[in-house]
Design an enzyme around this catalytic site. Structure first.
Site, PDB file in Angstrom:
ATOM      1  N   ASN A  75      -4.827  -4.688   6.094  1.00 47.85           N
ATOM      2  CA  ASN A  75      -4.219  -3.693   5.209  1.00 47.85           C
ATOM      3  C   ASN A  75      -5.327  -2.894   4.538  1.00 47.85           C
ATOM      4  O   ASN A  75      -6.461  -3.375   4.420  1.00 47.85           O
ATOM      5  CB  ASN A  75      -3.371  -4.390   4.134  1.00 47.85           C
ATOM      6  N   HIS A  98      -5.896  -0.924   0.860  1.00 44.93           N
ATOM      7  CA  HIS A  98      -5.308  -0.757  -0.459  1.00 44.93           C
ATOM      8  C   HIS A  98      -6.189   0.203  -1.261  1.00 44.93           C
ATOM      9  O   HIS A  98      -7.411   0.064  -1.266  1.00 44.93           O
ATOM     10  CB  HIS A  98      -5.218  -2.114  -1.173  1.00 44.93           C
ATOM     11  N   SER A 101     -10.028  -0.686  -0.416  1.00 48.58           N
ATOM     12  CA  SER A 101     -10.403  -1.991   0.137  1.00 48.58           C
ATOM     13  C   SER A 101      -9.651  -2.249   1.435  1.00 48.58           C
ATOM     14  O   SER A 101      -8.425  -2.109   1.479  1.00 48.58           O
ATOM     15  CB  SER A 101     -10.016  -3.118  -0.845  1.00 48.58           C
ATOM     16  N   ASP A 132      -1.607  -8.028  -1.793  1.00 50.68           N
ATOM     17  CA  ASP A 132      -2.913  -7.388  -2.064  1.00 50.68           C
ATOM     18  C   ASP A 132      -3.967  -8.429  -2.437  1.00 50.68           C
ATOM     19  O   ASP A 132      -4.942  -8.108  -3.137  1.00 50.68           O
ATOM     20  CB  ASP A 132      -2.804  -6.331  -3.185  1.00 50.68           C
TER      21      ASP A 132
END
Ligand code: GRF
Length: 223
Positions: free
Chosen positions: A112, A114, A141, A150
């Protein structure tokens, strides 16, 4: 994650898809040994689907319209991932939360991005909150996804200065410019086998990655 063929990516989006496009372009340009096999949106009609089609990518919409939809979504997603023979799931502006079961069955195979310097500013509206707090630095990030939202181990961060006259729009544009650099880079490391998930943590170049790598970017406001 060396498979002897380009790393096959399934990119999940919910909106604009600029990270998806940056990753697809890096693949097409041969900058990384990966291929976007499928772009999946959980919403119909979003701009990212048009962008994906314009880039010649295969797209699917698997609608997710409410909290009770997760199981149905994940079952359809599992089928789509199997059909696409995807090695890696790339969350790129995907605004839904996958279940613990789904994530834990694929640890090390979901990334992912973020828009903050995690662990700071998890959750939504990061640029607004960073400005409200008077922070001097901000960034993005790239991290492995775990069941903690997260909260998975961060691999690479981009860091940019917060300028005195920044607005949410200028700051987010500047951070996004850096996202389009760091996300393909991390995927390239995975494709080359430099980055791996082993023993519940990321390893880079044969060593456990204890702290994230951080790269400073001096991005002008106009870019
Ligand atoms: C990016 O800022 C990313 O950090 C966050 O959502 C945004 C997606 O933008 N997760 P896009 O859809 O890739 O343009």
């Amino acid at each position: 994650m060396s498979t002897g063929r380009p790393l096959q990516l399934a990119v999940l989006i919910s909106g604009r898809g600029s990270n998806m496009a940056a990753i697809a372009r890096a693949c097409a340009a041969g900058e990384i040994d990966a291929r976007v096999r499928l772009v999946i949106s959980e919403r119909a009609g979003v701009a990212g689907l048009d962008t994906a089609r314009a880039l010649g990518l295969e797209t699917r919409t698997i609608a997710w319209s409410g909290a009770t939809e997760r199981l149905r979504f994940e079952r359809a997603l599992e089928r789509a991932l199997a059909d696409a023979r995807a090695d890696l799931i790339v969350l790129a502006g995907f605004m839904r939360i996958l279940s613990q079961e789904f994530v834990e069955a694929r640890i090390g195979r979901i990334l992912n991005i973020h828009p903050s310097l995690l662990p700071l500013y998890r959750g939504l509206h990061t640029h607004r909150r960073v400005l409200a707090a008077g922070e001097r630095v901000h960034g993005a990030s790239v991290h492995f996804v775990t069941a903690e939202l997260d909260g998975g181990p961060v691999i690479l961060q981009s860091r940019v200065a917060v300028l005195p006259d920044d607005t949410e729009a200028t700051l987010s544009a500047r951070v996004q410019t850096t996202e389009h650099i760091i996300y393909p880079r991390v995927i390239g490391w995975l494709a080359d086998g430099r980055l791996a998930w082993r023993g519940e943590r990321p390893w880079l170049d044969g060593k456990p990655l204890a702290v994230p790598l951080v790269e400073d970017f001096d991005v002008s406001r106009e870019s």
